[in-house]
Scaffold this active site. Structure first.
Site, short mmCIF file in Angstrom:
data_model
loop_
_atom_site.label_atom_id
_atom_site.label_comp_id
_atom_site.label_asym_id
_atom_site.label_seq_id
_atom_site.Cartn_x
_atom_site.Cartn_y
_atom_site.Cartn_z
CG HIS A 87 -0.49 -0.19 2.79
ND1 HIS A 87 -0.30 -0.80 3.84
CD2 HIS A 87 -0.34 1.10 2.96
CE1 HIS A 87 0.33 -0.15 4.89
NE2 HIS A 87 0.07 1.02 4.72
CG ASP A 225 -0.14 -4.49 3.05
OD1 ASP A 225 1.36 -3.61 1.71
OD2 ASP A 225 -0.48 -3.62 3.78
CB SER A 653 2.35 2.13 6.56
OG SER A 653 1.73 1.28 6.76
N1 ARG Z 1 -4.44 -0.04 7.74
C1 ARG Z 1 -3.66 0.61 6.65
C2 ARG Z 1 -2.67 1.57 7.17
O1 ARG Z 1 -3.04 2.54 7.25
C3 ARG Z 1 -3.67 0.59 5.44
C4 ARG Z 1 -3.88 -1.02 4.58
C5 ARG Z 1 -4.08 -0.36 3.53
N2 ARG Z 1 -5.14 -1.64 2.64
C6 ARG Z 1 -6.49 -1.17 2.35
N3 ARG Z 1 -7.01 -2.30 2.13
N4 ARG Z 1 -6.50 -0.23 2.23
O2 ARG Z 1 -1.38 1.78 7.39
#
Ligand code: ARG
Length: 720
Positions: A87, A225, A653
């Site tokens: 992501h 991811d 992330s």
């Molecule tokens: N919740 C994760 C974060 O803020 C992002 C994950 C991205 N995945 C998604 N399905 N939008 O770092």
């Protein structure tokens, strides 16, 4: 004997309470004896100098910041190979995709350096060193200053320091002075920023975003991811603009890969760039978040998503074009839903009130503290009480009234044209136009007129249903009510049909020789101008000086009240470290979640009729046959993800999750639903970081993506 046993038991009790991680995104450059002792207690086998050292290579040299801090990555080879999240590279992957060659959907893996794809605009920064400049800046401040004077003085001092470093380092480095503890401390960060970054590989979206928005922010998770990039350098390993001749960056340090896996209770730590937390927010702030901010955010973002989705479902081109912004908006939308839920369920306001009461009580017996900090909480309370309604209006104005995308471009153009018409120097005039044209070029890459038309209609209708006529920008009455009979669709038809902004070529032509006549009649520009003159006075109504002073004094007071407690500063896109253990948790009554997931769960969740849970046949086959090779654990399972009680947030992330010796064991990518209030209050029993196991990453690289070249580039420890 008995006494000794008792002492031993007491000691064990104390020791066992401290072998769990404490809250804290600690500043890597300021790790102290307490941190070090705590880390060793938890199992770390390195010293704090192995983590941060400016005289020799240390772990910090293998951590990179994305742009101004939207993500983190780590160097994993001596040729500048970077691991991060899927992501984090999503936008880059999307931009490199076409409907004919859709690498977002199908995945991609460069088999040689020459196949790697340049990512224009992406920068990755390495931290060179950190300096405490608190004394230098504080010497320029005094208690008699207003908040405005104070902030002006701080900005000027920040600029001076940055200029001094630029001069001393001859432009090789870039500097930032960051504010800590609500303005009580200041630190200088010096970076080396690389600009030639290339995409090396990404799994298909069905792996990289497996579970989609349904599983997002939740455990148990089965998402691969991850993605891979590479830093390229010019002559002497220094930053350079993109050039085919640039060479892979040669790092001071890179992380070896530990294939040994994790056990419950293993030490783990994460280094990276958390962007923002509000751990010192008061109970009043929590109430405003629950009652005002979050519901409006959820409502407006939700409506935008719904409208985007209709358009994306109807057109494959729009789906691809809007994929990244849809994902990031959906991520925020769900975040605010979860945050409200967590704030309520965990009674965060109640817990904050307890701290505030203790603070007030402490001051009541301490005249000097009262003199310094006595106004803090009353000021903050006043700020929040005074701003509930204005916050409501401002948020609807920003998110609904200004929520259509063309309005952001229109507002830049208005600003630029104002300067252009006032300017007499022809070359400066041309510069202004050039920068507007550049902005437009970027804007249209991800802009679909029909989609934004629908967003405009939906959001303006929402805005008008929430905000009374007398509180709206003037165009609502002058234009929409008077000339279009209050029919938003009718206005939208002529706006989207006629404005020069709705067609790239038309706009570029206009911006080559703009006339006031066209500008003053263009509906997009008229609306944007009216919105801007509505927002500015509203913004001035926030008594921000009360907020910033109250917050600064509250934090200073808390630290004085508990001099032995270590308080970590709020996240601010500077390098932090969090340490703790791999740990399961009790999610709810009778619900205990294991600390790891396996490929079995992928097959259980598999649903090829739902794009969020699709599993490619090639992968399903390997998982069914348990062809995991050296990536299986001792039980023969393929571990996909695990959790640890580490304290991270957005910006982290892509951060490496490291073992006790600093080898990479996984890549952090998310937090869990039960602790979504974590950015405001850390919950040790519930809060977990979700990590994709490095063995699953490499299994996908080798078995699904055919990336043998990548595997050969890595350095392994604990190989079976
Ligand atoms: N919740 C994760 C974060 O803020 C992002 C994950 C991205 N995945 C998604 N399905 N939008 O770092």
């Amino acid at each position: 004997m008995k006494k000794k046993l008792l002492i031993l038991i007491t000691w064990m009790f104390i020791a066992s309470t401290s072998v769990f991680a404490t809250e804290g995104m600690w500043v890597v450059a300021m790790l102290n004896k307490i941190n070090e002792a705590e880390m060793h207690n938890l199992g770390l086998k390195l010293s704090k100098e192995d983590i941060y050292n400016i005289n020799k290579a240390s772990l910090k040299d293998a951590i990179v910041r994305f742009g101004a801090g939207f993500c983190t990555g780590e160097i994993v080879s001596n040729q500048g190979l970077i691991f991060t999240n899927h992501h984090c590279a999503y936008d880059a992957i999307q931009s490199s995709s076409t409907l004919e060659n859709n690498i977002l959907k199908n995945g991609f893996c460069a088999k040689s350096f020459s196949e790697e794809i340049p990512i224009p605009g992406l920068t990755l920064s390495l931290l060179v060193r950190v300096e405490d400049v608190t004394a230098e800046i504080n010497a320029k401040l005094n208690d008699g200053m207003t908040e405005a004077e104070r902030s002006k003085t701080i900005s000027a001092a920040q600029k001076d320091i940055v200029a001094r470093i630029n001069e001393a380092e001859k432009g090789n480095y870039n500097a930032e002075v960051k504010v800590f503890y609500g303005g009580n401390e200041f630190y200088l960060f010096i970076y080396q920023t690389y600009r030639d970054i290339r995409l090396v590989g990404n799994p298909p979206e069905s792996v990289g975003k497996f579970g989609g928005d349904t599983d997002n922010w939740m455990w148990p998770r089965h998402t691969g991811d991850f993605s891979m990039l590479r830093i390229y350098a010019g002559a002497n390993n220094l930053p350079a603009d993109y050039n085919k001749e640039n060479k892979p960056y040669s790092p001071k340090h890179f992380f070896p890969v530990n294939l040994g896996g994790v056990k419950d209770g293993d030490f783990a730590m994460i280094m990276g760039y958390p962007a923002r937390t509000s751990r010192y927010l008061t109970s009043y702030g929590v109430e405003q978040a629950i009652d005002v901010q979050n519901p409006i955010l959820v409502e407006c973002l939700g409506l935008k998503l719904e409208t985007w989705k209709k358009n994306m479902d109807a057109n494959e081109g729009t789906r691809l074009m809007y994929a990244a912004k849809y994902a990031s908006t959906a991520n925020s939308w769900k975040y605010y839903i979860g945050q409200t839920r967590g704030l309520k369920r965990l009674d965060v306001a109640g817990k904050k009130t307890e701290v505030e009461e203790a603070f007030t009580k402490w001051m009541s017996g301490n005249e000097s503290a009262k003199a310094k900090y006595g106004t803090a909480l009353p000021q903050l309370k006043e700020y929040y009480t005074a701003t509930n309604e204005i916050q409501r209006k401002a948020l609807y104005a920003r998110l609904a009234g200004n929520g259509a995308e063309f309005l952001s471009l229109a507002s830049s153009i208005n600003g630029g044209l104002e300067k252009y018409f006032a300017e007499s120097d022809e070359s400066k005039k041309q510069e202004i136009l050039k920068s507007l044209r550049d902005e437009a070029e970027v804007f249209y890459v991800e802009f679909n007129v029909n989609t934004d038309h629908d967003v405009f209609v939906a959001l303006i209708n929402l805005y008008r249903s929430r905000i009374n006529a007398e509180d709206r920008p003037s165009w609502h009455s002058d234009l929409l009510d008077k000339e279009y009979g209050s029919d938003v669709s009718l206005l939208a038809n002529s706006l989207f049909g006629n404005s020069v902004l709705m067609n790239k070529n038309q706009l570029l032509r206009f911006l080559s020789n703009p006339t006031q006549e066209v500008a003053s009649k263009d509906l997009a520009l008229i609306i944007a101008k009216s919105n801007a003159s509505h927002m500015a006075p509203m913004d001035a109504l926030f008594p921000r000086e009360k907020m910033s002073k109250g917050q600064r004094l509250f934090i200073a007071g808390l630290r004085e009240m508990n001099p032995k407690k270590q308080y970590a500063p709020d996240a601010n896109s500077t390098m932090r470290i969090t340490y703790g253990k791999v740990r399961d948790y009790q999610a709810a009554d009778a619900v205990r979640y294991n600390f790891y997931t396996t490929s079995k769960g992928i097959l259980e969740k598999k649903d090829n009729s739902n794009p969020e849970f699709e599993v490619p046949d090639a992968l399903a086959k390997k998982l069914e046959n348990k062809e995991f090779g050296r990536y299986a654990n001792k039980k023969g399972e393929l571990v996909t993800c695990f959790i640890a009680d580490l304290d991270i947030t957005g910006g982290n992330s892509g951060s490496p999750t490291l073992d006790a010796k600093g080898n990479i064991i996984g890549i952090a990518f998310d937090g869990n639903w039960e602790a979504m209030s974590g950015d405001i209050a850390y919950e040790p029993a519930l809060q977990r970081t979700i990590v994709v196991d490095i063995r699953y990453v490499l299994f996908i690289v080798e078995e699904l993506m055919g990336g043998k070249n990548i595997i050969e580039e890595l350095k392994f420890v604990n190989v079976k």
